[in-house]
Design a protein around this motif. Structure first.
Motif, short mmCIF file in Angstrom:
data_model
loop_
_atom_site.label_atom_id
_atom_site.label_comp_id
_atom_site.label_asym_id
_atom_site.label_seq_id
_atom_site.Cartn_x
_atom_site.Cartn_y
_atom_site.Cartn_z
N GLN A 90 0.81 -1.21 0.00
CA GLN A 90 0.00 0.00 0.00
C GLN A 90 0.84 1.27 0.00
O GLN A 90 0.37 2.34 -0.37
CB GLN A 90 -0.97 0.01 1.18
N LYS A 93 1.33 1.88 -3.46
CA LYS A 93 0.02 2.02 -4.10
C LYS A 93 -0.10 1.09 -5.30
O LYS A 93 -0.65 1.46 -6.35
CB LYS A 93 -0.26 3.48 -4.47
N LYS A 135 6.30 4.88 -4.79
CA LYS A 135 6.21 5.94 -3.79
C LYS A 135 6.46 7.32 -4.38
O LYS A 135 5.83 8.31 -3.99
CB LYS A 135 7.23 5.69 -2.67
N THR A 138 3.30 10.06 -8.72
CA THR A 138 1.89 10.38 -8.56
C THR A 138 1.23 10.23 -9.92
O THR A 138 1.37 11.09 -10.80
CB THR A 138 1.69 11.81 -8.04
N TYR A 262 -9.18 -2.94 -2.16
CA TYR A 262 -10.06 -1.89 -1.65
C TYR A 262 -11.39 -2.44 -1.13
O TYR A 262 -12.11 -1.77 -0.39
CB TYR A 262 -10.35 -0.85 -2.74
N ARG A 294 -10.46 6.35 -3.61
CA ARG A 294 -10.21 5.27 -4.56
C ARG A 294 -11.16 4.11 -4.34
O ARG A 294 -11.71 3.55 -5.30
CB ARG A 294 -8.76 4.80 -4.45
N TYR A 360 -4.83 7.77 4.46
CA TYR A 360 -4.55 6.79 3.42
C TYR A 360 -3.15 7.03 2.87
O TYR A 360 -2.76 8.18 2.70
CB TYR A 360 -5.60 6.94 2.30
N PRO A 361 -2.29 6.02 2.64
CA PRO A 361 -2.62 4.58 2.69
C PRO A 361 -2.27 3.89 4.01
O PRO A 361 -2.39 2.67 4.09
CB PRO A 361 -1.76 4.03 1.56
#
Length: 441
Positions: A90, A93, A135, A138, A262, A294, A360-361
């Motif tokens: 996570q 992501k 990480k 984006t 999720y 999300r 989050y996350p």
């Protein structure tokens, strides 16, 4: 990308006991998803088609077919995400393991002296690289993480296994960025199975990138940052400091449910409320799920196919209530067509609550509120699901998962041989042996 390669490769590194345990767990879990994925009917047809046009000497996991190297990478990529049980991270992501483990397995076929202890070391390092790329990137919100920054991790994994120099890794990363896939998050929600090809494109692209590097090809200056900060994303923070230790692989999550990650928190939260208050379906008037942005996109109440069902919170909750199962058999039985499941799913509404975006996350939280027919409301908030960093599965639990999920594919003895091989991987003189163990079944 030379700067990132230098920062990572110039650091002193020694496998810890924690690294070793985590890497074994990731390998076992990923092998399990590959075996299951290779036995999906669409995958078997795809393998048959590739085998008819792709002559080569590369074996496939859980198959008697052989293809060329690019096809082997591609087919492993599709299989790795076909059953939605792949591990993830996570903090990145996304899903580093499905981008790096197949590349190391591919190299194992090329080097019969690729020992288990070296495989473990390379897995920890390449997982760290891949997670770092996630990480610092984006992505545009409309993109799916599969096949984007993961192609960089896949290329690095292959380069590390090939004992590339730091300079070569820097160049390799920039070449590999060329093969990043313009993905679409909606593909998963709609159930468009082309989504399973995103990782496949990354693995094939990583192989191409390595051979382009060896042939003397070069990428333009700033290729990686251009692609990820302007085309596929809004920023790529190449100056972001590395973690103080190689422990990204220890901070991952494993799936107990064959659904998008999720879905897991709303599902476990709903299960808890139903069991705690002994709620019958006739008592439920409406269910409201509040969660981070999300996860709130997984709101489809009526799903049309297997993949869209895996990305539907209403279907997950409704199917569990009626079937009391959340494994892959739910989809093999095409439960999404069941009218009683659909009836309950239409009572489940999923909404975005910005309060759950704040943490989050670190927290993948969801609040479940059940309105009863008598007007009573029962509700609770759950921060994370089982299998996550704060509630990770131990090796025995993953062994149980592997055994259960492969029971219709492997014999009990075959599964035990694979498990033992991985548990004693430091002593294995050749990782190529794992193909024989899997394909002997």
């Amino acid at each position: 990308m030379r700067s990132i390669a230098e920062k990572m490769m110039n650091r002193s590194f020694q496998l810890t006991e924690e690294n070793t345990i985590a890497a074994k767990k990731v390998l076992l879990d990923t092998i399990g998803t590959l075996i299951m994925g290779m036995n999906e009917k669409e995958q078997r047809r795809l393998v048959q088609q590739f085998a008819s046009i792709s002559v080569g000497d590369f074996a496939l996991i859980a198959s008697d077919k052989k293809v060329n190297k690019l096809s082997a990478a591609f087919l492993m990529g599709v299989a790795s995400v076909a059953v939605e049980l792949d591990e993830g991270n996570q903090w990145s992501k996304g899903h580093p393991a499905v981008h790096v483990v197949p590349m190391l397995l591919l190299h194992a076929q090329e080097d019969p002296h690729y020992a288990g202890k070296d495989f473990l070391m390379d897995l920890v390092k390449s997982y760290e690289f891949c997670t770092h790329f996630g990480k610092i990137t984006t992505l545009k919100p409309s993109l799916h993480a599969h096949g984007t920054w993961g192609v960089l991790g896949a290329a690095v994994a292959y380069g590390i296994a090939k004992r590339a120099t730091t300079e070569e890794l820097g160049k390799l990363i920039d070449i590999a960025a060329t093969f990043a896939t313009p993905t679409k998050w909606e593909a998963a929600l709609e159930g468009s199975s082309i989504r399973n090809v995103y990782v496949a494109e990354a693995l094939e692209g990583a192989v191409k990138a390595w051979h382009l590097l060896q042939a003397g090809f070069e990428a333009p200056n700033g290729n990686t940052t251009y692609i990820f900060s302007q085309l596929l994303g809004s920023s790529m923070d190449v100056e972001k400091p590395l973690e103080t230790s190689f422990d990204a692989i220890e901070k991952n999550y494993f799936k107990q449910h064959a659904f998008c990650r999720y879905v897991h928190v709303p599902l476990e939260n709903f299960q808890s409320l139903i069991e705690k208050y002994h709620i019958c379906i006739s008592d439920i008037a409406h269910v409201n799920i509040s969660t981070y942005q999300r996860a709130s996109t997984l709101n489809k109440q009526i799903t049309e196919n297997i993949l869209s069902s895996k990305f539907s919170i209403p279907f997950a909750l409704a199917s569990w209530y009626h079937l009391h199962r959340t494994d892959h058999t739910v989809f093999q039985e095409q439960a999404y067509l069941d009218e009683t499941i659909r009836a309950l799913a239409t009572k489940i509404n999923v909404v975005h609550d910005p309060i759950f975006d704040v943490n989050y996350p670190t927290e993948m939280a969801a609040k479940v509120s059940i309105l009863m027919t008598n007007g009573t409301i029962v509700e609770q908030t759950l921060l994370n699901a089982v299998g996550g960093p704060n509630s990770t599965l131990n090796m025995q639990e993953l062994v149980n998962k592997f055994t259960k999920n492969s029971q219709n594919i492997l014999t009990k003895e075959g599964a035990s041989r694979i498990i033992s091989f991985i548990e004693q991987i430091e002593e294995q003189p050749s990782m190529k042996r794992i193909y024989d163990l899997i394909n002997d079944k």
